[in-house]
Design an enzyme around this catalytic site. Structure first.
Site, PDB file in Angstrom:
ATOM      1  N   ASP A  15       7.260  39.412  -2.586  1.00 17.30           N
ATOM      2  CA  ASP A  15       6.429  38.757  -1.573  1.00 17.30           C
ATOM      3  C   ASP A  15       5.541  39.828  -0.930  1.00 17.30           C
ATOM      4  O   ASP A  15       5.794  41.023  -1.078  1.00 17.30           O
ATOM      5  CB  ASP A  15       7.338  38.109  -0.512  1.00 17.30           C
ATOM      6  CG  ASP A  15       6.534  37.438   0.586  1.00 17.30           C
ATOM      7  OD1 ASP A  15       5.663  36.614   0.271  1.00 17.30           O
ATOM      8  OD2 ASP A  15       6.750  37.758   1.782  1.00 17.30           O
ATOM      9  N   SER A  16       4.553  39.361  -0.183  1.00 17.32           N
ATOM     10  CA  SER A  16       3.692  40.299   0.543  1.00 17.32           C
ATOM     11  C   SER A  16       4.473  41.059   1.613  1.00 17.32           C
ATOM     12  O   SER A  16       4.022  42.104   2.076  1.00 17.32           O
ATOM     13  CB  SER A  16       2.556  39.521   1.201  1.00 17.32           C
ATOM     14  OG  SER A  16       3.088  38.509   2.034  1.00 17.32           O
ATOM     15  N   CYS A  78       5.594  34.575  -2.666  1.00 15.47           N
ATOM     16  CA  CYS A  78       4.391  34.498  -1.833  1.00 15.47           C
ATOM     17  C   CYS A  78       3.452  33.400  -2.352  1.00 15.47           C
ATOM     18  O   CYS A  78       3.042  33.427  -3.522  1.00 15.47           O
ATOM     19  CB  CYS A  78       3.692  35.848  -1.876  1.00 15.47           C
ATOM     20  SG  CYS A  78       2.225  35.931  -0.858  1.00 15.47           S
ATOM     21  N   GLU A 157       7.020  35.355  12.816  1.00 15.11           N
ATOM     22  CA  GLU A 157       7.600  36.703  12.854  1.00 15.11           C
ATOM     23  C   GLU A 157       8.026  37.079  14.272  1.00 15.11           C
ATOM     24  O   GLU A 157       8.993  37.790  14.478  1.00 15.11           O
ATOM     25  CB  GLU A 157       6.604  37.738  12.306  1.00 15.11           C
ATOM     26  CG  GLU A 157       6.397  37.536  10.820  1.00 15.11           C
ATOM     27  CD  GLU A 157       5.745  38.700  10.105  1.00 15.11           C
ATOM     28  OE1 GLU A 157       5.459  39.725  10.745  1.00 15.11           O
ATOM     29  OE2 GLU A 157       5.517  38.564   8.894  1.00 15.11           O
ATOM     30  N   CYS A 189       3.504  28.162   2.680  1.00 13.20           N
ATOM     31  CA  CYS A 189       3.538  29.572   3.092  1.00 13.20           C
ATOM     32  C   CYS A 189       4.989  29.928   3.375  1.00 13.20           C
ATOM     33  O   CYS A 189       5.735  29.096   3.930  1.00 13.20           O
ATOM     34  CB  CYS A 189       2.684  29.779   4.344  1.00 13.20           C
ATOM     35  SG  CYS A 189       2.800  31.444   5.037  1.00 13.20           S
ATOM     36  N   HIS A 191       6.394  31.599   5.572  1.00 10.60           N
ATOM     37  CA  HIS A 191       6.827  31.629   6.967  1.00 10.60           C
ATOM     38  C   HIS A 191       7.023  30.236   7.592  1.00 10.60           C
ATOM     39  O   HIS A 191       7.698  30.096   8.602  1.00 10.60           O
ATOM     40  CB  HIS A 191       5.789  32.367   7.817  1.00 10.60           C
ATOM     41  CG  HIS A 191       5.749  33.838   7.576  1.00 10.60           C
ATOM     42  ND1 HIS A 191       5.491  34.379   6.340  1.00 10.60           N
ATOM     43  CD2 HIS A 191       5.923  34.884   8.427  1.00 10.60           C
ATOM     44  CE1 HIS A 191       5.507  35.703   6.439  1.00 10.60           C
ATOM     45  NE2 HIS A 191       5.759  36.030   7.691  1.00 10.60           N
TER      46      HIS A 191
END
Ligand code: DGL
Length: 276
Positions: A15-16, A78, A157, A189, A191
């Protein structure tokens, strides 16, 4: 190599940054005995606002890192990379590759009854139209409405999963989609599953939320079974976490994304023989 030694090799996930841990979480839920090697490119995150060309270059380097660990399959956790660089990873690695777009699209197509699907993701994912193409390839009569929601990444985050500010921003982002009378929304996404509750509240729970990471974990399970690559061991799996930088908050945030303690996180360099 016998099939059992092949099957005990780890699944590589990249993932990024840290977000892909939500995909690992889903993976461990459905495949609790698989060994996993995770790489998060925390030094260069976020990928969402970057050009497709740069993300494609990063994806190639991220793949090479996982290949050092003799992985039996690669999951591109990702969404941004899956949207713009699936072919890069496929060409580079001679193991089965799974991105998150197709499983997410398939789950959304199965869910919609009104044939009106919303997709939210980073700027890169939405600009690529990858979800729209995948959904309309499965059913051309479906209408897809997309919206980039870049502020959701730092909010997740920050742990602001039920904060007033997040609710306001979610209302702002999702209002245009509610006007389109969608009945299904793809959380496109890594997140966004952390913001599931606030997104559900804003949509008054009238819309089915599709977690593309969850759909991907199920697709990986099927893939491993079909290819004879599923680990039949019943031992506790070995989970290894590698990152390109270790920010101070990584362990704390990571635990929230993964739903369990991470243990050791090691820094790895893109240069062989570089950083420890
Ligand atoms: N992992 C990215 C994604 O799923 C989100 C974070 C970023 O922009 O790098 O698209």
């Amino acid at each position: 190599m016998t099939p059992s030694t092949t099957a005990s090799r780890p699944i590589g996930v990249f993932d990024s940054g840290i977000g892909g841990l939500t995909v690992v979480r889903a993976l461990l839920h459905h495949l609790p005995h698989e060994n996993v090697v995770y790489f998060g490119d925390t030094a260069r995150v976020p990928y969402g606002p970057k050009s497709a060309q740069v993300v494609r270059e990063y994806a190639a380097q991220d793949t090479d890192i996982l290949l050092r660990y003799n992985v039996k399959a690669i999951i591109i956790a990702c969404n941004t990379v899956s949207a713009v660089a699936l072919d890069v990873v496929q060409k580079r690695a001679k193991v089965p590759i799974m991105g998150v777009i197709l499983p997410g699209a398939e789950a959304a197509v199965k869910s919609t009854s009104r044939k009106r699907i919303g997709v939210i993701g980073t700027q890169g994912t939405i600009k690529s139209d990858a979800y729209t193409h995948a959904i309309r390839q499965l059913d051309p009569s479906i209408r897809v409405f997309s919206k980039a929601c870049p502020l959701f990444v730092p909010l997740a985050e920050e742990g602001w999963t039920s904060h007033k500010a997040t609710e306001l921003i979610a209302k702002e982002y999702l209002f245009p989609l509610t006007l389109e009378k969608i009945d299904t929304l793809v959380l496109g996404c890594t997140h966004y599953p952390l913001l599931r509750d606030v997104i559900g509240d804003v949509l008054h729970h009238h819309v089915t939320l599709i977690d593309s990471g969850e759909a991907t974990a199920l697709a990986v399970k099927k893939l491993l079974e079909e290819t004879g690559l599923r680990n039949t061991s019943t031992q506790k799996p070995r989970l290894q976490f590698f990152v390109s930088d270790v920010p101070d908050k990584f362990m704390e945030i990571g635990e929230r994304f993964l739903g369990q303690k991470l243990g050791r996180v090691q820094r790895v360099s893109f240069e062989i023989g570089g950083a420890p």
